[in-house]
Design a protein around this motif. Structure first.
Motif, PDB file in Angstrom:
ATOM      1  N   LYS A  45       0.655  -1.110   0.196  1.00 56.20           N
ATOM      2  CA  LYS A  45      -0.272  -0.038   0.114  1.00 56.20           C
ATOM      3  C   LYS A  45       0.744   0.917  -0.022  1.00 56.20           C
ATOM      4  O   LYS A  45       0.938   2.820  -0.812  1.00 56.20           O
ATOM      5  N   TYR A  46       1.477   1.446   0.495  1.00 52.58           N
ATOM      6  CA  TYR A  46       2.963   2.179   1.031  1.00 52.58           C
ATOM      7  C   TYR A  46       3.017   2.860  -0.441  1.00 52.58           C
ATOM      8  O   TYR A  46       3.672   3.801  -0.625  1.00 52.58           O
ATOM      9  N   ASN A  49       0.665   4.320  -2.512  1.00 55.12           N
ATOM     10  CA  ASN A  49       0.509   5.861  -2.089  1.00 55.12           C
ATOM     11  C   ASN A  49       1.581   6.831  -2.446  1.00 55.12           C
ATOM     12  O   ASN A  49       0.952   8.086  -2.750  1.00 55.12           O
ATOM     13  N   ALA A  50       3.180   6.306  -2.700  1.00 55.92           N
ATOM     14  CA  ALA A  50       3.541   7.158  -3.252  1.00 55.92           C
ATOM     15  C   ALA A  50       2.938   7.435  -4.005  1.00 55.92           C
ATOM     16  O   ALA A  50       3.828   9.536  -4.842  1.00 55.92           O
ATOM     17  N   ARG A  55       5.191  11.063  -4.844  1.00 54.23           N
ATOM     18  CA  ARG A  55       6.233  11.383  -3.396  1.00 54.23           C
ATOM     19  C   ARG A  55       7.155   9.862  -3.988  1.00 54.23           C
ATOM     20  O   ARG A  55       8.156  10.263  -3.367  1.00 54.23           O
TER      21      ARG A  55
END
Length: 85
Positions: A45-46, A49-50, A55
């Motif tokens: 998930k990270y 998200n990034a 990001r």
């Protein structure tokens, strides 16, 4: 022999290289310099998200991330969707 696949995310709008840097936050501008890697055969998930929050510029995949051609296609499709938010 190592297998390496690099996915760099772009933008659906703007130029082929994404939006003008001036329209991005400082965190997003720095993110254009970051390429992520992760363990396992599913996208965490990270990572999604990034990519979605700009990001990170992309993801590098290694042999440890790939089980089969079908799984690789599904994973790259998932990664690209994460980068287009």
């Amino acid at each position: 022999m190592a297998l390496v696949v690099v996915l760099l995310m772009g933008s659906q709008s703007g130029s082929a290289w994404g939006p003008a840097l001036g329209s991005l936050t400082l965190e997003q501008q720095v993110g254009h310099l970051v390429v992520l890697s992760f363990s396992g055969t599913t996208v965490p998930k990270y990572v999604r998200n990034a990519l979605g929050q700009r990001r990170a510029a992309g993801v590098i995949l290694f042999r440890k991330n790939i089980e089969s051609p079908a799984q690789l296609r599904a994973m790259t499709r998932d990664l690209r969707r994460g980068g287009w938010r």
